[in-house]
Design a protein around this motif. Structure first.
Motif, PDB file in Angstrom:
ATOM      1  N   GLU A   1       0.827  -1.205   0.000  1.00  0.00           N
ATOM      2  CA  GLU A   1       0.000   0.000   0.000  1.00  0.00           C
ATOM      3  C   GLU A   1       0.860   1.254   0.000  1.00  0.00           C
ATOM      4  OE1 GLU A   1      -2.720  -0.342   3.289  1.00  0.00           O
ATOM      5  OE2 GLU A   1      -3.730  -2.076   2.408  1.00  0.00           O
ATOM      6  N   ALA A   2       1.929   1.264   0.788  1.00  0.00           N
ATOM      7  CA  ALA A   2       2.829   2.410   0.827  1.00  0.00           C
ATOM      8  C   ALA A   2       3.501   2.607  -0.527  1.00  0.00           C
ATOM      9  CB  ALA A   2       3.873   2.226   1.925  1.00  0.00           C
ATOM     10  N   LEU A   3       3.899   1.512  -1.157  1.00  0.00           N
ATOM     11  CA  LEU A   3       4.528   1.591  -2.467  1.00  0.00           C
ATOM     12  C   LEU A   3       3.543   2.130  -3.503  1.00  0.00           C
ATOM     13  CD1 LEU A   3       7.076   1.025  -4.076  1.00  0.00           C
ATOM     14  CD2 LEU A   3       6.256  -1.303  -4.439  1.00  0.00           C
ATOM     15  N   ALA A   4       2.312   1.677  -3.451  1.00  0.00           N
ATOM     16  CA  ALA A   4       1.293   2.172  -4.386  1.00  0.00           C
ATOM     17  C   ALA A   4       1.080   3.667  -4.193  1.00  0.00           C
ATOM     18  CB  ALA A   4      -0.013   1.405  -4.195  1.00  0.00           C
ATOM     19  N   GLN A   5       1.068   4.109  -2.948  1.00  0.00           N
ATOM     20  CA  GLN A   5       0.911   5.542  -2.682  1.00  0.00           C
ATOM     21  C   GLN A   5       2.111   6.325  -3.213  1.00  0.00           C
ATOM     22  OE1 GLN A   5       0.188   5.796   1.518  1.00  0.00           O
ATOM     23  NE2 GLN A   5      -1.919   5.087   1.349  1.00  0.00           N
ATOM     24  N   ASP A   6       3.312   5.767  -3.045  1.00  0.00           N
ATOM     25  CA  ASP A   6       4.512   6.421  -3.578  1.00  0.00           C
ATOM     26  C   ASP A   6       4.453   6.522  -5.097  1.00  0.00           C
ATOM     27  OD1 ASP A   6       5.547   6.749  -1.046  1.00  0.00           O
ATOM     28  OD2 ASP A   6       6.967   5.068  -1.194  1.00  0.00           O
TER      29      ASP A   6
END
Length: 101
Positions: A74-79
């Protein structure tokens, strides 16, 4: 098919596995053995209870790892989304600068 013998708490178990999976099954057996060894004195515990506790510990670790992986995804997708938005803004600025010239 192959058979692998693993030792858990001094007892040997023969486990069937696919050809080439022998080392993997042995590592899994060693992991179970290490969980049981980490529980301390299990001599008074029935075998089924020891295996249940080891399974619960491994399931807990698996769930925590899954949750960490999901949070990282999820953090990677947000990045990625933030980077895409910045790139679109820069592209817009370049386009506007090119039109102003």
């Amino acid at each position: 098919m192959s058979n692998v013998t693993i030792t858990i708490s001094g007892r040997q178990y023969t486990v069937a596995c696919g050809a080439g999976e022998e080392a993997h099954v042995e590592r899994l057996g060693a992991l179970i053995e290490s969980k049981i060894a980490g529980m301390g004195n299990t001599a008074a515990q029935p075998e089924a209870r020891m295996l249940l506790y080891a399974a619960l510990l491994l399931a807990d670790e698996t769930q925590e790892a899954t949750e960490r992986a999901r949070a990282a995804e999820e953090a990677l997708a947000q990045d990625y989304e933030a980077t895409a938005a910045r790139l679109e803004a820069l592209a817009g600025q370049l386009e506007n600068a090119g039109q102003a010239s």
